[in-house]
Structure formats: C-alpha cells, structure tokens
Design a protein around this motif. Structure first.
Motif, mmCIF file in Angstrom:
data_model
loop_
_atom_site.group_PDB
_atom_site.id
_atom_site.type_symbol
_atom_site.label_atom_id
_atom_site.label_comp_id
_atom_site.label_asym_id
_atom_site.label_seq_id
_atom_site.Cartn_x
_atom_site.Cartn_y
_atom_site.Cartn_z
ATOM 1 N N GLY A 191 0.818 -1.205 0.000
ATOM 2 C CA GLY A 191 0.000 0.000 0.000
ATOM 3 C C GLY A 191 0.848 1.250 0.000
ATOM 4 N N LEU A 192 0.260 2.323 0.479
ATOM 5 C CA LEU A 192 0.898 3.635 0.459
ATOM 6 C C LEU A 192 2.229 3.660 1.193
ATOM 7 N N HIS A 193 2.335 2.945 2.314
ATOM 8 C CA HIS A 193 3.562 2.975 3.109
ATOM 9 C C HIS A 193 4.795 2.632 2.287
ATOM 10 N N SER A 194 4.650 1.661 1.396
ATOM 11 C CA SER A 194 5.817 1.131 0.681
ATOM 12 C C SER A 194 6.461 2.151 -0.245
ATOM 13 N N LEU A 195 5.718 3.193 -0.633
ATOM 14 C CA LEU A 195 6.315 4.238 -1.467
ATOM 15 C C LEU A 195 7.431 4.970 -0.740
ATOM 16 N N PHE A 196 7.355 5.005 0.578
ATOM 17 C CA PHE A 196 8.243 5.848 1.372
ATOM 18 C C PHE A 196 9.417 5.087 1.985
ATOM 19 N N TYR A 197 9.502 3.786 1.737
ATOM 20 C CA TYR A 197 10.526 2.986 2.397
ATOM 21 C C TYR A 197 11.938 3.303 1.891
ATOM 22 N N ASP A 198 12.886 3.244 2.836
ATOM 23 C CA ASP A 198 14.295 3.218 2.470
ATOM 24 C C ASP A 198 14.618 1.829 1.926
ATOM 25 N N GLU A 199 15.794 1.694 1.366
ATOM 26 C CA GLU A 199 16.209 0.404 0.831
ATOM 27 C C GLU A 199 16.169 -0.668 1.924
ATOM 28 N N GLU A 200 15.554 -1.782 1.628
ATOM 29 C CA GLU A 200 15.417 -2.947 2.506
ATOM 30 C C GLU A 200 14.430 -2.736 3.664
ATOM 31 N N GLN A 201 13.762 -1.579 3.738
ATOM 32 C CA GLN A 201 12.734 -1.375 4.762
ATOM 33 C C GLN A 201 11.474 -2.141 4.376
ATOM 34 N N THR A 202 10.808 -2.757 5.343
ATOM 35 C CA THR A 202 9.612 -3.556 5.055
ATOM 36 C C THR A 202 8.373 -3.107 5.832
ATOM 37 N N LYS A 203 8.553 -2.223 6.802
ATOM 38 C CA LYS A 203 7.405 -1.714 7.543
ATOM 39 C C LYS A 203 7.760 -0.345 8.117
ATOM 40 N N PRO A 204 6.763 0.430 8.526
ATOM 41 C CA PRO A 204 7.052 1.751 9.089
ATOM 42 C C PRO A 204 7.876 1.655 10.367
ATOM 43 N N LYS A 205 8.611 2.719 10.665
ATOM 44 C CA LYS A 205 9.374 2.787 11.908
ATOM 45 C C LYS A 205 8.418 2.959 13.093
ATOM 46 N N THR A 206 8.945 2.861 14.298
ATOM 47 C CA THR A 206 8.122 2.776 15.511
ATOM 48 C C THR A 206 7.107 3.901 15.638
ATOM 49 N N ASN A 207 7.506 5.136 15.358
ATOM 50 C CA ASN A 207 6.564 6.247 15.533
ATOM 51 C C ASN A 207 6.000 6.731 14.204
ATOM 52 N N GLU A 208 6.146 5.922 13.146
ATOM 53 C CA GLU A 208 5.580 6.286 11.855
ATOM 54 C C GLU A 208 4.181 5.708 11.681
ATOM 55 N N TRP A 209 3.557 6.133 10.622
ATOM 56 C CA TRP A 209 2.134 5.912 10.384
ATOM 57 C C TRP A 209 1.704 4.460 10.258
ATOM 58 N N GLY A 210 0.560 4.168 10.887
ATOM 59 C CA GLY A 210 -0.144 2.935 10.623
ATOM 60 C C GLY A 210 -1.165 3.173 9.523
#
Length: 404
Positions: A194-213
C-alpha cells in the motif's frame, strides 16, 4: 506478540476509576483561558502526541502527484448529477500508487458542498450506476457482499448502496465524493502493498516505531483526494465523513488537514471518538491485537495500560475546533462504547467554547434518537453498528447550517 485479553466489559459498574485529562491544562500545568493561548500553547503539543504515539507520523512529502478525469457524464443518474471518475497518482522514490475518486455533483447547483468518505469494498458498491469502475485492488472477502478470492466483480455492484443515499444528497444540493480505502492501503497486517511502501528506504519492510499505521495512511489519502476537490470550481467546501474504522481515519484527517470544512464520525469507537480510559467494549489492547497495522507501533505500549495515557480521545476531537464536528453513536453498538463517544464530545466542547462555538453541555444527556445539533453535534440512534438513512438525515440537516 499477541497478548491475552480479558473479557470485554459491558457493565458500567465495572469501569475503572479514571480522570479525563483536561484539554485546557498543558502537559506542564499551564491553564489555557482563550483561543489564542490554545493555538499557541496547547493545540500543537496535543497534536504531536497523537501524531507520534497513536496514529504515527507521515515520514516524508510525496515527490509528485497527479489527477486525471478518466470518465465524465453530465447527465448521470437520470439527469440528476454530473459524474466524474478521477484517477489520482502518487509518486515517491520512483514508486507509484493510484486510486480513483468517484464524484457526483448535483445538476442545477453551482458551487455545491460535498461529502467525502471512504467506502469499504469499492466505488461500484455504493451505487447501482453501471458506469462506475470496479476496483482492481485487494478486497476483503464477504459472502453477503458477493466478494470472493479477494477480488470485486460485477456481482458486488450496489451492494452497499443502502449506506449512501446519493439521491437524497443530490436533492438537497450536496455532492458525494468517495474512494475505496483499500486502494490507499489494503486493510490487512501487511505493509508491503500500500501507500507505506512508497516511502521505504532500501530494505525497509514496515514503518518505523513512531511512523504511520493504516489509519494515518487512510487519512493521508483523504487529504490527497481533497487536493483534487479543493481545485474543482464546482465545489464550495468539503465535509469529511467516515464510519467505524474509517470514522477514525476521518477524525485524524480532520485533525491534520484544516481544509475540511466539517468532520463526521459515525460509530468510530476505540481509537476514534470513544474515551479509551473507560475500558468499555473494545479496548486499546484488543484493537492492537486484532488490527496491529492500524496504529503506530508506539501505541502498543498502551495496550491494557490505558491509565498511563496522558491524553484521551476527546483531545483528538479538540484538534478539529472550531470547525463543525459531528459524533454519532448507536445504542446497540456497545463494542464502540456509545456513552464513551458522548462523554468525549462533552469534554471536547470546552475548547469549542473558547471560540464562542456551542458543543455538548455537561448537563446534556445522551437520549436515543434525540440529536443535539450544535457546532459540535451528537446523536445516538436506535439500532446497531451501521450507517442508516436516519444518520444521513441528521448530517445533511446539520451541514445546512454552515456549508452554504
């Protein structure tokens, strides 16, 4: 890790003792006495807490976005409406996400106000109009709604029309804009598609602790729909609406985007309009267990520990002041804690009063089918967790007081 949950409480006598945090007392103990102090000293710290600890921060700005009207009919629904279907493209880090807005505007009314709301299964489900595009996005299976293999088909056209009285809106001079929320972020515990994946850094798979659900992502999508609606010269203003989990998203969208003229929360419950500290019906622990993708990871530290929260959901409502806000409940919807929603609206009203706006008095009571229609409005209708014609009758009547 899933935590064992106690039995849901539906007994008012078993609600733990708690105090409702005063929205007019800052975290440092400062007393707020007027709207200027509220804006300068208190509103931001409440917003930042909800942003970082509950819904999660949007990690960055988009690189670009686009709109394209892909279908238009000025004589839709038997001549009542102009229909537009708008493709919205969002781009970040070379990745793209697309979603469609279905927009009906009443013919014969210039500069119409519009209700904007997400739907649960596709734009084609809100109407029997055969020209509405069927979503290709992942869809939750439902035997009742004729959706299987996680894919919508022609069989599900119009299956949710009962929740969207489009003719009534058009007859009253209102338009409707709706988006399938699954096109923004599919509603499953998977942050890869979904939308989250547009914003990932390389090899990131989910938002960081205080980032959006997902709720914050859905709110972000409502604002991107607003980007288009705000520039449509046939639209005067936009009232954002949501039911249940999408009521939570509508409230957060209203708190984060002041362009929404008004906000409607229908049966939004835990993490929406209902007070968390009552621990009645659905609780923070239960919602984080059942829907671990909805809120920021940082919110999970309050699971089964509501008493440690320095805020409660009435303070989310205050972030919308002084704009009109409608909170609605249903008497049989105990899971969403109708009394907790009413109390939340009551306790938020003191911020509306700073601006000279009326809300829900501390002497008011939540009577069934007796709406209190002020700038901050409330009703508790008969029946269950749903959106009904009764609800829309109240919303349209209320909106007529400020949207023209």
């Amino acid at each position: 890790m899933l935590l064992a949950q106690p039995e849901a409480n539906y007994d008012e006598t078993k609600i733990p003792k708690f105090s409702v945090p005063d929205p007019l007392t800052s975290f440092s103990g400062l007393t707020i006495t007027d709207s200027l102090q509220w804006e300068e000293k208190r509103k931001l710290e409440i917003f930042q807490f909800f942003e970082k600890q509950i819904y999660g921060k949007v990690p960055a700005l988009l690189d670009e976005y686009s709109f394209k009207v892909i279908e238009q009919d000025n004589n839709a629904l038997g001549g009542k409406a102009q229909r537009k279907q708008i493709a919205v493209g969002l781009k970040k880090n070379g990745r793209t996400l697309n979603f469609n807005i279905l927009l009906y505007l009443p013919n014969g009314h210039e500069n119409a106000p519009v209700f904007l709301g997400y739907n649960f299964h596709g734009n084609h489900t809100v109407t029997n109009d055969p020209n509405v595009i069927i979503t290709e996005a992942w869809n939750a299976n439902s035997t009742d709604l004729k959706i299987s293999n996680n894919k919508a088909t022609e069989a599900s056209r119009g299956v949710r029309a009962n929740r969207w009285p489009i003719d009534k809106m058009l007859d009253k001079g209102y338009g409707l804009a709706t988006v399938y929320y699954g096109e923004i972020d599919p509603d499953k515990n998977d942050f890869s598609d979904g939308l989250h994946s547009l914003f990932y850094d390389e090899e990131q798979t989910k938002p960081k602790t205080n980032e959006w659900g997902s709720i914050a992502a859905w709110a972000f999508g409502l604002s991107r729909a607003m980007d288009y609606l705000d520039n449509d010269t046939n639209i005067s203003n936009v009232i954002v609406f949501g039911h249940s989990r999408l009521g939570k998203a509508a409230l957060w969208a209203g708190a984060t985007d002041p362009r929404f003229t008004g906000v409607i929360s229908n049966n939004s419950g835990c993490g929406g309009a209902a007070l968390s500290k009552r621990k009645f019906g659905e609780t923070i622990g239960r919602i984080n267990n059942s829907f671990p993708h909805w809120f920021s990871e940082s919110f999970k530290k309050y699971s089964n520990r509501e008493e440690t929260l320095p805020v409660d959901q009435h303070q989310l409502l205050t972030l919308i002041a002084p704009r009109p806000l409608y909170v609605a409940s249903a008497i049989e919807d105990e899971w969403a804690d109708p009394k907790g929603e009413f109390l939340s609206a009551q306790h938020a009203s003191k911020v509306y009063e700073l601006y000279g706006k009326k809300g829900i008095s501390l002497t008011d009571v939540h009577e069934v089918d007796r709406p209190i229609q002020q700038t901050l409005a409330y009703h508790m209708r008969s029946g269950k967790h749903d959106v009904t014609d009764y609800d829309w009758d109240q919303y349209i009547t209320w909106a007529e007081t400020f949207s023209r």
